[in-house]
Design an enzyme around this catalytic site. Structure first.
Site, PDB file in Angstrom:
ATOM      1  N   ASN A   9      45.294  18.665 -77.546  1.00  0.00           N
ATOM      2  CA  ASN A   9      45.670  17.638 -76.367  1.00  0.00           C
ATOM      3  C   ASN A   9      46.192  16.639 -77.166  1.00  0.00           C
ATOM      4  OD1 ASN A   9      46.150  16.167 -74.322  1.00  0.00           O
ATOM      5  ND2 ASN A   9      44.076  16.486 -73.232  1.00  0.00           N
ATOM      6  N   LYS A  16      43.065  15.135 -79.475  1.00  0.00           N
ATOM      7  CA  LYS A  16      41.753  15.737 -79.184  1.00  0.00           C
ATOM      8  C   LYS A  16      42.031  17.178 -79.341  1.00  0.00           C
ATOM      9  CE  LYS A  16      40.550  13.209 -75.015  1.00  0.00           C
ATOM     10  NZ  LYS A  16      40.804  13.306 -73.526  1.00  0.00           N
ATOM     11  N   ARG A  90      48.075  21.670 -74.612  1.00  0.00           N
ATOM     12  CA  ARG A  90      48.170  21.102 -73.312  1.00  0.00           C
ATOM     13  C   ARG A  90      49.320  20.408 -73.178  1.00  0.00           C
ATOM     14  NH1 ARG A  90      44.908  16.354 -70.031  1.00  0.00           N
ATOM     15  NH2 ARG A  90      45.942  16.790 -68.184  1.00  0.00           N
ATOM     16  N   HIS A 179      47.142  18.286 -63.086  1.00  0.00           N
ATOM     17  CA  HIS A 179      45.738  19.080 -63.286  1.00  0.00           C
ATOM     18  C   HIS A 179      45.513  20.372 -62.722  1.00  0.00           C
ATOM     19  CE1 HIS A 179      44.031  14.630 -62.713  1.00  0.00           C
ATOM     20  NE2 HIS A 179      44.153  14.856 -63.817  1.00  0.00           N
ATOM     21  N   GLY A 209      38.470  12.068 -62.110  1.00  0.00           N
ATOM     22  CA  GLY A 209      38.330  11.692 -63.340  1.00  0.00           C
ATOM     23  C   GLY A 209      38.977  10.439 -63.501  1.00  0.00           C
ATOM     24  N   ASN A 210      39.426   9.939 -64.696  1.00  0.00           N
ATOM     25  CA  ASN A 210      40.483   8.655 -64.800  1.00  0.00           C
ATOM     26  C   ASN A 210      41.500   9.020 -64.239  1.00  0.00           C
ATOM     27  OD1 ASN A 210      39.048   6.564 -66.153  1.00  0.00           O
ATOM     28  ND2 ASN A 210      39.175   7.588 -68.245  1.00  0.00           N
ATOM     29  N   GLY A 211      42.129  10.036 -64.360  1.00  0.00           N
ATOM     30  CA  GLY A 211      43.266  10.584 -63.564  1.00  0.00           C
ATOM     31  C   GLY A 211      42.581  11.480 -62.238  1.00  0.00           C
ATOM     32  N   ARG A 240      45.774   4.029 -62.338  1.00  0.00           N
ATOM     33  CA  ARG A 240      47.174   4.434 -61.397  1.00  0.00           C
ATOM     34  C   ARG A 240      46.880   3.965 -60.069  1.00  0.00           C
ATOM     35  NH1 ARG A 240      47.693  10.279 -63.731  1.00  0.00           N
ATOM     36  NH2 ARG A 240      46.403   9.912 -65.445  1.00  0.00           N
ATOM     37  N   ARG A 283      30.044   3.583 -63.353  1.00  0.00           N
ATOM     38  CA  ARG A 283      28.864   3.389 -63.299  1.00  0.00           C
ATOM     39  C   ARG A 283      28.718   1.845 -63.346  1.00  0.00           C
ATOM     40  NH1 ARG A 283      28.697   7.207 -68.277  1.00  0.00           N
ATOM     41  NH2 ARG A 283      30.700   6.507 -68.481  1.00  0.00           N
ATOM     42  N   GLU A 383      39.029  22.632 -68.964  1.00  0.00           N
ATOM     43  CA  GLU A 383      40.317  22.604 -69.206  1.00  0.00           C
ATOM     44  C   GLU A 383      40.705  23.414 -70.324  1.00  0.00           C
ATOM     45  OE1 GLU A 383      40.844  18.599 -67.673  1.00  0.00           O
ATOM     46  OE2 GLU A 383      42.799  19.316 -67.153  1.00  0.00           O
TER      47      GLU A 383
END
Ligand code: AMP
Length: 395
Positions: A9, A16, A90, A179, A209-211, A240, A283, A383
């Site tokens: 990725n 990653k 990805r 996604h 998630g973050n997205g 975003r 958090r 994923e």
């Protein structure tokens, strides 16, 4: 020996990677190279219970991949002795034509390059990652797996923007959805968890998630999703905005003197929870809310409001849903978000069990009350595994 797939990725300054066995679902190793091209680059590999790290400048993506292989060697592992049969990549945007997992050759790479304007932040680094990986591992098939793929089959009513038809056709403007690998994987896992055929279920999947994105899925087929031409539409995200009136863009351009790039960067990187509260980690946001921070409270309320709006919309589109599933960093871990997203929906057949919701259990789990006609699940997304399995379907 079991076959393994290396899943990559590539981001603009990060790479990653994960080595998986698609048949068992086991992850043998994973790691990340960060701040590529900067002085303070770092690379880390986790192999079993060993973590190996290297700090210092890593010039480019090719050096990053080679560093990752060096770390494997340091861990006493050689990729060619680990049953590697393919490299999965990805790729965020496949445009209109690329949606099946696709073995990359030079022609496909050219097609991917042409898609850069549709996903300027995401596709170019993926193309770079594929180019580099093909050079470093020329003997293996490289397979592109698209985030847009699952939503290729959205009904036209959901994928079409109500704008000038000719303009939309000429510039490939439609709602693509993103996604998709996660929504497809999680909806199948939900069916498996409930022991029901995928074809028999109406589902709402919330990838938070973050997205963040949601989808409505009927019998395994997506019927709507929150993201559109780009991954900016829909839910409020880490950085975003999600949905905004398109008039905001022309207003900023005309009145605030912002250029198109400034506006795009603002909507992508300085909006969402970050834009409202300067923080993306839920958090920390919860801690701030508890200590009376009004910015964090408003950001959270905007986030939950949008989420509930889409849950309602998808209930109306589906008629009813058998299951609502939460996944990704926030969806899997944040019991408050799950509770606040679904509170007060008992008359619509959705009721969470507070105790099950708060339980710190990991893995796939049911959190709805016994009497809730709709099952509410938490299912960890994976994923990388979905990409690894998709690779095996085409090699
Ligand atoms: P992802 O993009 O799926 O990796 O999700 C990352 C986000 O998940 C982080 O920015 C956090 O906001 C959120 N997150 C991760 N762990 C937790 C947790 N234990 N509680 C609440 N939110 C979490």
């Amino acid at each position: 020996m079991s076959q393994t797939v290396l899943v990559l990725n590539s981001g603009s300054s990060s790479l990653k990677y994960q080595l998986l066995q698609p048949d068992t679902g086991a992850s043998l190793a994973h790691g990340i190279v960060e701040r590529i091209g900067e002085e303070a680059s770092s690379a880390v590999l986790t192999f079993g219970d060993r973590e190996i790290r290297r700090d210092g400048r890593i010039a480019d993506h090719e050096a990053a991949l080679r560093t990752a292989f060096d770390l494997f060697a340091e861990a006493g592992q050689r990729l060619d002795s680990l049953g590697l049969v393919a490299v999965g990549h990805r790729v965020v945007h496949g445009g209109q034509r690329l949606y099946r997992p696709t073995v990359v050759d030079d022609a496909v790479l050219d097609q991917l390059r042409e898609l850069a304007p549709l996903a300027p932040l995401h596709n170019p680094p993926a193309v770079l990652g594929i180019k580099v990986a093909r050079r470093v591992l020329p003997e293996l098939p490289h397979v592109a797996v698209f985030d847009t793929a699952f939503f290729h089959a959205l009904p036209a009513a959901a994928s079409t923007y109500a704008i000038d038809r000719d303009l939309a056709a000429r510039w490939q403007i439609r709602r693509y959805g993103f996604h998709g690998t996660s929504h497809q994987y999680v909806s199948q896992q939900a069916a498996d968890f409930l022991g029901a055929p995928l074809e028999s279920l109406n589902q709402i999947v919330l990838h938070l998630g973050n997205g963040a994105s949601g989808s409505a899925i009927a019998g395994g087929r997506p019927v709507d999703t929150t993201m559109g031409l780009t991954p900016m539409e829909g839910l409020v995200m880490g950085t975003r905005s999600g949905d905004i009136d398109p008039g905001v863009i022309s207003y900023l351009w005309r009145t605030a003197g912002m250029g198109v790039e400034d506006i795009e960067v603002m909507l992508n990187r300085r909006s969402g929870m970050y834009g409202l509260a300067g923080e993306i980690d839920f958090r920390i946001l919860h801690q701030r809310i508890e200590s009376g921070d009004e910015d964090a409270r408003l950001a959270y309320e905007v986030y939950v409001h949008r989420l509930r709006k889409y849950i309602g919309a998808y209930l109306a589109i589906l008629g009813h849903t058998d299951v609502v599933t939460f996944t990704a960093g926030v969806g899997e871990n944040d019991a408050r978000v799950r509770r606040d997203a679904l509170t007060g929906l008992a008359t619509l057949g959705i009721e969470i069990d507070e105790h099950l919701n708060e339980s710190p259990t990991r893995g796939a789990r049911l959190i709805s009350a016994d009497k809730s006609p709709t099952s509410v699940l938490v299912i960890p997304t994976n994923e990388e595994l979905a990409i690894a399995r998709a690779c095996l379907t085409v090699i």
